[in-house]
Design an enzyme around this catalytic site. Structure first.
Site, short mmCIF file in Angstrom:
data_model
loop_
_atom_site.label_atom_id
_atom_site.label_comp_id
_atom_site.label_asym_id
_atom_site.label_seq_id
_atom_site.Cartn_x
_atom_site.Cartn_y
_atom_site.Cartn_z
N ARG A 129 0.78 -1.41 0.07
CA ARG A 129 0.26 -0.10 0.04
C ARG A 129 0.58 1.32 0.15
NH1 ARG A 129 -2.78 -3.37 3.16
NH2 ARG A 129 -4.51 -4.05 2.55
N LYS A 151 2.37 11.31 -11.14
CA LYS A 151 1.76 10.45 -11.88
C LYS A 151 2.46 9.39 -12.12
CE LYS A 151 -1.45 13.32 -14.64
NZ LYS A 151 -1.90 13.66 -15.81
N GLU A 193 9.16 19.02 -24.81
CA GLU A 193 8.42 19.31 -23.57
C GLU A 193 9.06 20.58 -22.81
OE1 GLU A 193 5.55 17.55 -22.57
OE2 GLU A 193 5.75 15.58 -23.62
N LYS A 235 6.59 23.28 -14.32
CA LYS A 235 5.58 22.32 -14.12
C LYS A 235 5.46 21.98 -12.61
CE LYS A 235 4.39 17.32 -14.84
NZ LYS A 235 4.71 16.13 -15.75
N GLU A 245 -5.08 17.32 -11.35
CA GLU A 245 -5.62 17.82 -12.68
C GLU A 245 -7.15 17.84 -12.77
OE1 GLU A 245 -3.74 15.63 -15.61
OE2 GLU A 245 -5.17 16.05 -17.24
N ARG A 249 -3.77 22.27 -14.31
CA ARG A 249 -2.95 21.14 -14.70
C ARG A 249 -3.02 20.93 -16.27
NH1 ARG A 249 -0.08 16.07 -11.33
NH2 ARG A 249 1.29 15.49 -12.85
N ASN A 253 -1.38 19.68 -21.22
CA ASN A 253 -1.60 19.00 -22.52
C ASN A 253 -1.49 19.88 -23.77
OD1 ASN A 253 -2.47 16.86 -21.18
ND2 ASN A 253 -4.32 17.25 -20.62
N HIS A 256 -0.79 18.10 -26.92
CA HIS A 256 -1.05 16.72 -26.78
C HIS A 256 -2.34 16.07 -27.32
CE1 HIS A 256 2.47 17.23 -24.17
NE2 HIS A 256 2.56 15.73 -23.87
N HIS A 260 -1.35 13.02 -29.40
CA HIS A 260 -1.77 11.60 -29.03
C HIS A 260 -2.54 11.13 -30.04
CE1 HIS A 260 -1.82 12.66 -24.16
NE2 HIS A 260 -0.96 11.84 -24.72
N HIS A 273 7.31 10.39 -28.73
CA HIS A 273 6.22 11.07 -27.81
C HIS A 273 6.73 12.66 -28.30
CE1 HIS A 273 3.29 12.34 -25.02
NE2 HIS A 273 4.34 13.16 -24.41
N1 LIG Z 1 3.93 10.41 -15.42
C1 LIG Z 1 4.30 11.33 -16.20
O1 LIG Z 1 3.87 12.62 -15.86
C2 LIG Z 1 4.55 11.21 -17.56
C3 LIG Z 1 4.89 12.34 -18.36
C4 LIG Z 1 5.27 12.08 -19.71
C5 LIG Z 1 5.59 10.79 -20.22
N2 LIG Z 1 5.42 9.75 -19.52
C6 LIG Z 1 5.79 8.32 -19.61
O2 LIG Z 1 7.34 8.30 -20.10
C7 LIG Z 1 7.45 7.41 -20.69
C8 LIG Z 1 8.29 7.83 -21.93
O3 LIG Z 1 9.71 8.21 -21.39
P1 LIG Z 1 10.99 8.51 -21.95
O4 LIG Z 1 10.75 9.25 -23.25
O5 LIG Z 1 11.91 8.96 -21.10
O6 LIG Z 1 11.17 7.08 -22.49
P2 LIG Z 1 11.95 5.83 -22.17
O7 LIG Z 1 11.96 5.75 -20.61
O8 LIG Z 1 11.38 4.62 -22.78
O9 LIG Z 1 13.41 5.90 -22.42
C9 LIG Z 1 13.80 5.91 -24.08
C10 LIG Z 1 14.97 5.12 -24.32
O10 LIG Z 1 16.30 5.73 -23.66
C11 LIG Z 1 17.01 4.90 -23.06
N3 LIG Z 1 17.73 5.61 -22.15
C12 LIG Z 1 17.28 6.19 -20.96
N4 LIG Z 1 18.14 6.99 -20.29
C13 LIG Z 1 19.29 6.91 -21.16
C14 LIG Z 1 20.52 7.28 -21.18
N5 LIG Z 1 20.83 8.50 -20.11
N6 LIG Z 1 21.41 7.06 -21.90
C15 LIG Z 1 21.16 6.10 -23.05
N7 LIG Z 1 19.95 5.48 -23.02
C16 LIG Z 1 19.10 5.86 -22.35
C17 LIG Z 1 16.03 3.86 -22.53
O11 LIG Z 1 16.63 2.61 -22.32
C18 LIG Z 1 15.02 3.69 -23.48
O12 LIG Z 1 15.28 2.77 -24.50
C19 LIG Z 1 6.18 6.84 -21.41
O13 LIG Z 1 5.79 5.73 -20.82
C20 LIG Z 1 5.10 7.93 -20.96
O14 LIG Z 1 3.91 7.33 -20.74
C21 LIG Z 1 4.97 9.89 -18.04
ZN LIG Z 2 4.02 14.81 -23.07
#
Ligand SMILES: NC(=O)c1ccc[n+]([C@@H]2O[C@H](COP(=O)([O-])OP(=O)(O)OC[C@H]3O[C@@H](n4cnc5c(N)ncnc54)[C@H](O)[C@@H]3O)[C@@H](O)[C@H]2O)c1
Ligand SMILES: [Zn+2]
Length: 364
Positions: A129, A151, A193, A235, A245, A249, A253, A256, A260, A273
């Site tokens: 939990r 999130k 972003e 942010k 949100e 917040r 978007n 987005h 999306h 993304h």
């Molecule tokens: N929680 C939130 O508020 C929020 C906001 C935006 C996105 N997200 C989520 O985040 C995810 C996308 O995140 P992302 O763009 O960081 O992608 P990711 O975490 O998939 O990383 C992208 C790639 O880069 C590699 N990588 C990471 N750090 C590295 C480094 N320093 N050197 C070399 N390679 C590295 C990873 O292994 C991966 O293959 C999605 O799942 C999305 O839904 C969440």
């Molecule tokens: Zn985004």
């Protein structure tokens, strides 16, 4: 920006009452983060959750600093990629935590991009939990976006991020040195972003990016650190005002709604993304101008800046009806309205309620 010996770092506070926490941003941070994690969480054990590509390069330094701070630390490696951000991988993570003897005084530390942060954060929110959680983001997107705001969640086969929680970290540690190994395309996508933060909340910051775009992309510390700091602060400010949100917040978007749709229409392949968000932001700027919501010239500036960062600004070619049905996803009624984030000026955004057909007019 403070100077600590040979290191430079800044701290951005996230003000959420008793759930407030700091975001530390700097170079060389991994080596002293252990002590800071110990201080902020009072944990006795730390499970460092990461993916192979990141763990191989950076987990050693973090584990060492955790152990030097007196914690029992173990690396837990999960599968890489958003397709593995799911319940099955979460279940494997719970098992690994049980094998480690994790209890409520165990901190889960996410070391990686947003995928790792969301998955590890979801496990931290739900295991027993809820156990303490720390984010150590290693992609630019995760540094300025995914790791800020609490999130966390996983995908279901029928949709992205459909299961999750709000689980604020106790601290976020951003070591900008980790960006050196991030592919340049991922770097640029993260910058989308950063541009978004300026565009929706701070005209002076947007102008600063216009002056320094190439230097930020090249990871020049004098340009990069302040950009990450300001994007996180914008942010954090919005999240502090509207943690769950209900209102402001939603401005996050920006870009987005179309972003999306573009991702869904490309079946989440071939487009990052941040790239989809760049296209969506340029579209939002053009559409805001066309609706007379913002002065002309704004869209041109947005397109120029995104272009200099190597980001796309034109929507991919899909039939209009395909876009409309992608926009209508999850909307029960055909004429359901969407809270579209429009620009009033550089640095100022607001939501307007539009139907999909008003967002994408025929021949527009
Ligand atoms: N929680 C939130 O508020 C929020 C906001 C935006 C996105 N997200 C989520 O985040 C995810 C996308 O995140 P992302 O763009 O960081 O992608 P990711 O975490 O998939 O990383 C992208 C790639 O880069 C590699 N990588 C990471 N750090 C590295 C480094 N320093 N050197 C070399 N390679 C590295 C990873 O292994 C991966 O293959 C999605 O799942 C999305 O839904 C969440
Ligand atoms: Zn985004």
């Amino acid at each position: 920006m403070r100077e600590i010996g040979p290191q430079r770092f800044a701290t951005v506070p996230v003000a959420l009452g008793e759930r407030s926490y700091p975001i530390h941003i700097g170079s060389g941070l991994l080596s002293w983060l252990g002590a800071e994690i110990a201080r902020q969480t009072k944990a006795t054990r730390a499970a460092v959750v990461t993916v192979p590509a990141v763990g191989r390069r950076y987990a050693g330094r973090l584990l060492r600093s955790l152990r030097e701070a007196g914690l029992e630390a173990r690396q837990v490696t999960v599968r890489d990629g958003d397709t593995h951000k799911n319940l099955r991988e979460a279940a494997r993570l719970y098992d690994a935590l049980l094998d480690f003897g994790a209890d409520r005084s165990t901190v889960v530390v996410a070391l990686g991009g947003g995928t790792v942060g969301d998955l590890a954060g979801f496990a931290a929110a739900t295991f027993l939990r809820g156990v303490p959680f720390v984010q150590v983001p290693t992609t630019l997107l995760a540094m300025v976006d995914a790791s800020v705001g609490g999130k966390v969640g996983v995908n279901l086969p029928r949709g992205k991020n459909l299961v999750g929680a709000f689980h604020q970290p106790r601290l976020v540690g951003i070591d900008v040195d980790t960006l050196a190994s991030l592919p340049v395309r991922e770097r640029a996508a993260g910058l989308a972003e950063v541009v978004k933060a300026g565009l929706l909340g701070d005209a002076a910051f947007f102008e600063q990016l216009e002056r320094s775009a190439e230097r930020v992309l090249e990871l020049e510390p004098e340009a990069l650190l302040p950009a990450i700091e300001r994007a996180c602060a914008i942010k954090a400010e919005i999240v502090a005002e509207d943690e769950r949100e209900a209102g402001r917040r939603m401005l996050l978007n920006l870009g987005h709604t179309l972003g999306h749709a573009i991702e869904a229409l490309s079946h989440y392949r071939g487009i990052l993304h941040g790239e989809a968000v760049a296209m969506g932001m340029a579209f939002a700027a053009r559409r805001s101008e066309a609706l007379g919501l913002c002065p002309s010239g704004v869209a041109g500036r947005v397109e120029d800046l995104l272009g200099r960062l190597g980001l796309p600004t034109e929507l991919p070619r899909h039939p209009r009806r395909a876009y409309l049905s992608a926009l209508r996803v999850d909307k029960k009624r055909r004429e359901a309205r969407i809270q579209f984030v429009a620009l009033r000026a550089v640095g100022r955004a607001e939501t307007v309620s539009l139907t999909p057909a008003e967002i994408l007019p025929a021949g527009g």
